[in-house]
Design a protein around this motif. Structure first.
Motif, PDB file in Angstrom:
ATOM      1  N   CYS A   1       3.447   3.702   0.487  1.00 10.17           N
ATOM      2  CA  CYS A   1       2.427   2.799   0.210  1.00 10.17           C
ATOM      3  C   CYS A   1       1.861   3.287  -1.192  1.00 10.17           C
ATOM      4  CB  CYS A   1       1.497   2.726   1.127  1.00 10.17           C
ATOM      5  SG  CYS A   1       1.682   1.519   2.401  1.00 10.17           S
ATOM      6  N   MET A   2       1.530   4.546  -1.193  1.00 11.20           N
ATOM      7  CA  MET A   2       0.876   4.959  -2.395  1.00 11.20           C
ATOM      8  C   MET A   2       1.911   5.095  -3.505  1.00 11.20           C
ATOM      9  SD  MET A   2      -0.892   8.754  -3.014  1.00 11.20           S
ATOM     10  CE  MET A   2      -2.110   8.973  -4.156  1.00 11.20           C
ATOM     11  N   ALA A   3       3.128   5.294  -3.407  1.00 13.19           N
ATOM     12  CA  ALA A   3       4.241   5.248  -4.401  1.00 13.19           C
ATOM     13  C   ALA A   3       4.122   3.808  -5.032  1.00 13.19           C
ATOM     14  CB  ALA A   3       5.462   5.771  -3.983  1.00 13.19           C
ATOM     15  N   THR A   4       4.402   2.879  -4.043  1.00 13.01           N
ATOM     16  CA  THR A   4       4.645   1.591  -4.414  1.00 13.01           C
ATOM     17  C   THR A   4       3.196   1.031  -5.022  1.00 13.01           C
ATOM     18  OG1 THR A   4       5.967   1.327  -2.430  1.00 13.01           O
ATOM     19  CG2 THR A   4       5.441  -0.451  -3.791  1.00 13.01           C
ATOM     20  N   GLY A   5       2.229   1.493  -4.618  1.00 12.13           N
ATOM     21  CA  GLY A   5       1.007   1.090  -5.223  1.00 12.13           C
ATOM     22  C   GLY A   5       0.813   1.326  -6.656  1.00 12.13           C
ATOM     23  N   ILE A   6       0.976   2.783  -6.910  1.00  8.07           N
ATOM     24  CA  ILE A   6       1.174   3.220  -8.389  1.00  8.07           C
ATOM     25  C   ILE A   6       2.102   2.526  -9.130  1.00  8.07           C
ATOM     26  CG2 ILE A   6       1.729   5.293  -9.776  1.00  8.07           C
ATOM     27  CD1 ILE A   6       0.693   7.163  -7.566  1.00  8.07           C
ATOM     28  N   THR A   7       3.366   2.235  -8.672  1.00  2.00           N
ATOM     29  CA  THR A   7       4.229   1.608  -9.455  1.00  2.00           C
ATOM     30  C   THR A   7       3.877   0.147  -9.819  1.00  2.00           C
ATOM     31  OG1 THR A   7       6.175   2.738  -8.471  1.00  2.00           O
ATOM     32  CG2 THR A   7       6.759   0.893  -9.651  1.00  2.00           C
ATOM     33  N   MET A   8       3.524  -0.521  -8.739  1.00  2.00           N
ATOM     34  CA  MET A   8       3.229  -2.043  -9.225  1.00  2.00           C
ATOM     35  C   MET A   8       1.934  -2.308  -9.693  1.00  2.00           C
ATOM     36  SD  MET A   8       6.009  -2.972  -8.007  1.00  2.00           S
ATOM     37  CE  MET A   8       5.480  -4.933  -8.291  1.00  2.00           C
ATOM     38  N   THR A   9       1.025  -1.231  -9.606  1.00  3.81           N
ATOM     39  CA  THR A   9      -0.274  -1.423 -10.472  1.00  3.81           C
ATOM     40  C   THR A   9       0.095  -1.255 -11.939  1.00  3.81           C
ATOM     41  OG1 THR A   9      -1.510  -0.367  -8.707  1.00  3.81           O
ATOM     42  CG2 THR A   9      -2.571  -0.354 -10.868  1.00  3.81           C
ATOM     43  N   LYS A  10       1.094  -0.175 -12.184  1.00  2.00           N
ATOM     44  CA  LYS A  10       1.527  -0.258 -13.584  1.00  2.00           C
ATOM     45  C   LYS A  10       2.247  -1.149 -14.126  1.00  2.00           C
ATOM     46  CE  LYS A  10       2.623   3.405 -16.889  1.00  2.00           C
ATOM     47  NZ  LYS A  10       1.491   3.539 -17.375  1.00  2.00           N
ATOM     48  N   ARG A  11       3.106  -1.649 -13.166  1.00  2.00           N
ATOM     49  CA  ARG A  11       4.133  -2.987 -13.847  1.00  2.00           C
ATOM     50  C   ARG A  11       3.194  -4.226 -13.905  1.00  2.00           C
ATOM     51  NH1 ARG A  11       9.352  -4.829 -13.135  1.00  2.00           N
ATOM     52  NH2 ARG A  11       9.557  -6.917 -12.836  1.00  2.00           N
TER      53      ARG A  11
ATOM     54  N   ARG B   1      -0.035  -4.366 -14.385  1.00  2.00           N
ATOM     55  CA  ARG B   1      -1.002  -4.211 -15.450  1.00  2.00           C
ATOM     56  C   ARG B   1      -2.310  -5.010 -15.090  1.00  2.00           C
ATOM     57  NH1 ARG B   1       1.075  -1.568 -19.874  1.00  2.00           N
ATOM     58  NH2 ARG B   1       3.315  -1.692 -20.097  1.00  2.00           N
ATOM     59  N   ARG B   2      -3.483  -4.348 -15.630  1.00  2.00           N
ATOM     60  CA  ARG B   2      -4.741  -5.272 -15.545  1.00  2.00           C
ATOM     61  C   ARG B   2      -4.768  -6.265 -16.146  1.00  2.00           C
ATOM     62  NH1 ARG B   2      -9.423  -3.336 -18.387  1.00  2.00           N
ATOM     63  NH2 ARG B   2      -8.401  -1.348 -18.523  1.00  2.00           N
ATOM     64  N   PRO B   3      -5.267  -7.608 -15.734  1.00  2.00           N
ATOM     65  CA  PRO B   3      -5.312  -8.924 -16.295  1.00  2.00           C
ATOM     66  C   PRO B   3      -5.858  -8.890 -17.571  1.00  2.00           C
ATOM     67  CG  PRO B   3      -6.608  -8.863 -14.530  1.00  2.00           C
ATOM     68  CD  PRO B   3      -5.569  -7.670 -14.401  1.00  2.00           C
ATOM     69  N   ALA B   4      -5.799  -9.432 -18.678  1.00  2.00           N
ATOM     70  CA  ALA B   4      -6.305  -9.491 -19.946  1.00  2.00           C
ATOM     71  C   ALA B   4      -7.745  -9.951 -19.818  1.00  2.00           C
ATOM     72  CB  ALA B   4      -5.506 -10.274 -21.017  1.00  2.00           C
ATOM     73  N   GLY B   5      -8.735  -9.484 -20.383  1.00  2.00           N
ATOM     74  CA  GLY B   5      -9.987  -9.756 -20.303  1.00  2.00           C
ATOM     75  C   GLY B   5     -10.760  -9.351 -18.917  1.00  2.00           C
TER      76      GLY B   5
ATOM     77  N   ARG C   1      -7.318   3.730 -14.111  1.00  2.00           N
ATOM     78  CA  ARG C   1      -7.420   4.140 -15.641  1.00  2.00           C
ATOM     79  C   ARG C   1      -6.188   4.937 -16.010  1.00  2.00           C
ATOM     80  NH1 ARG C   1      -8.945   8.139 -18.939  1.00  2.00           N
ATOM     81  NH2 ARG C   1      -9.687   7.557 -21.084  1.00  2.00           N
ATOM     82  N   GLY C   2      -6.159   6.101 -15.101  1.00  2.00           N
ATOM     83  CA  GLY C   2      -4.832   6.858 -15.328  1.00  2.00           C
ATOM     84  C   GLY C   2      -3.588   6.410 -15.208  1.00  2.00           C
ATOM     85  N   ILE C   3      -3.479   5.546 -14.293  1.00  2.00           N
ATOM     86  CA  ILE C   3      -2.139   4.675 -13.982  1.00  2.00           C
ATOM     87  C   ILE C   3      -1.901   3.824 -15.334  1.00  2.00           C
ATOM     88  CG2 ILE C   3      -1.195   2.862 -12.652  1.00  2.00           C
ATOM     89  CD1 ILE C   3      -2.547   4.021 -10.101  1.00  2.00           C
ATOM     90  N   GLU C   4      -2.883   3.363 -16.009  1.00  2.00           N
ATOM     91  CA  GLU C   4      -2.728   2.437 -17.095  1.00  2.00           C
ATOM     92  C   GLU C   4      -2.040   3.308 -18.189  1.00  2.00           C
ATOM     93  OE1 GLU C   4      -6.226   0.682 -17.951  1.00  2.00           O
ATOM     94  OE2 GLU C   4      -5.973  -0.871 -16.477  1.00  2.00           O
ATOM     95  N   ARG C   5      -2.777   4.541 -18.326  1.00  2.00           N
ATOM     96  CA  ARG C   5      -2.299   5.346 -19.524  1.00  2.00           C
ATOM     97  C   ARG C   5      -1.337   6.651 -19.418  1.00  2.00           C
ATOM     98  NH1 ARG C   5      -7.993   6.050 -22.612  1.00  2.00           N
ATOM     99  NH2 ARG C   5      -8.836   3.882 -22.405  1.00  2.00           N
ATOM    100  N   LEU C   6      -0.965   6.918 -18.131  1.00  2.00           N
ATOM    101  CA  LEU C   6       0.314   7.963 -18.085  1.00  2.00           C
ATOM    102  C   LEU C   6       1.452   7.002 -17.349  1.00  2.00           C
ATOM    103  CD1 LEU C   6      -2.132  10.611 -16.388  1.00  2.00           C
ATOM    104  CD2 LEU C   6      -0.810  10.690 -18.576  1.00  2.00           C
ATOM    105  N   PRO C   7       2.661   7.858 -17.486  1.00  2.00           N
ATOM    106  CA  PRO C   7       3.681   7.573 -16.452  1.00  2.00           C
ATOM    107  C   PRO C   7       3.558   7.363 -15.330  1.00  2.00           C
ATOM    108  CG  PRO C   7       4.413   8.786 -18.402  1.00  2.00           C
ATOM    109  CD  PRO C   7       2.752   9.007 -18.369  1.00  2.00           C
TER     110      PRO C   7
END
Length: 281
Positions: free
Chosen positions: A146-156, A158-162, A219-225
């Motif tokens: 769950c944690m691994a998939t959550g990290i991956t999909m959060t990065k894939r 991305r946070r919606p614009a705005g 925030r870290g997920i957005e900026r790091l691999p």
């Protein structure tokens, strides 16, 4: 900037054992997530729309609701810290998922870091032979997935614009809390008495343990691999062990100190390297 999030999560073990009502892990998880999300949304005043309605439900379930539920099941059914050892499969899952969905390259150094991370956590928390409970093992593996998939999909996705980081964090905390709520009410129910110490413990979980730490984490997920972020989660058992030594008079043996060193080494190996100067520059 991202490491403080799992470090704070490591402190929640001490808070849970010393300040919260005993034997109510689901209550702790629900109170930690749902009120924190509502607080963030009260300030952000933004709600998900369109495709983000179901994406938030998926991310909130993976990152918070299902992950915390499975983590507590594993912790209650697996003695001797074996749950933490199995959870070190999480960076290995991320290694594969990031290659499939994020096109992040798999390097030998990453594989070595995964092995070191698992070995380091094993040295830190594993204490002798234990009987493996099938449900507990499945829950620990499920939590890692769950944690691994959550990290991956959060990065894939991305946070919606705005949409600001507080709103994005609040959406997921509320979704995860709503997933946990029916399990909490049906399995544990509400406590009949709450002390002032319990209130302090819950306030810590909501503020530092959720509002601040999850905002830092996303925030870290957005900026790091993705793999680099996943290894930072291994600092959580390190902080838990150190705080146990400082405040609960728990011992730290030489193998445990070696385990801490190995975990830190693995996390550093997984971090991105700055690009060197170009030839001819």
């Amino acid at each position: 900037m991202t490491a403080p999030a799992p470090a704070i999560w490591g402190s929640t073990y001490l808070v849970a054992t010393e300040w919260l009502p005993p034997d109510r892990p689901l209550l702790a998880a629900t109170v930690r997530s749902l009120p924190a999300g509502l607080i963030l949304l009260a300030f952000a005043r933004t709600r998900p729309t369109g495709v983000w309605v179901w994406r938030v439900l998926v991310l909130g379930t993976l990152n918070i609701g299902a992950f915390l539920f499975l983590l507590f099941v594993a912790a209650y059914r697996l003695p001797g810290g074996i749950a933490a050892v199995i959870m070190t499969a999480q960076p290995m899952f991320v290694l594969v998922l990031a290659a499939l969905f994020l096109q992040e390259a798999v390097r030998l150094l990453h594989v070595v870091a995964c092995a070191l991370g698992a070995g380091g956590v094993g040295l830190l928390v594993f204490k002798g032979a234990v009987a493996l409970d099938v449900v507990g093992v499945a829950a620990a593996l499920g939590g890692a997935a769950c944690m691994a998939t959550g990290i991956t999909m959060t990065k894939r996705w991305r946070r919606p614009a705005g949409v600001g980081l507080p709103a994005f964090t609040g959406w997921q905390l509320v979704a995860g809390g709503l997933v946990l709520l029916p399990f909490t009410l049906s399995v544990e129910g509400l406590p009949t008495a709450v002390t002032g110490t319990n209130v302090l413990g819950f306030a810590y979980l909501i503020s530092l343990g959720a509002v601040i730490s999850y905002a830092i984490w996303f925030r870290g997920i957005e900026r790091l691999p993705a793999l680099a972020v996943s290894f930072l989660a291994l600092t959580s058992p390190v902080v838990a062990a150190i705080l146990g030594y400082v405040f609960l008079q728990e011992s730290l043996s030489l193998p445990q100190l070696l385990g801490i060193l190995v975990i830190v080494t693995a996390a550093l190996l997984a971090q991105p390297r700055p690009a060197g100067p170009r030839k001819g520059a």
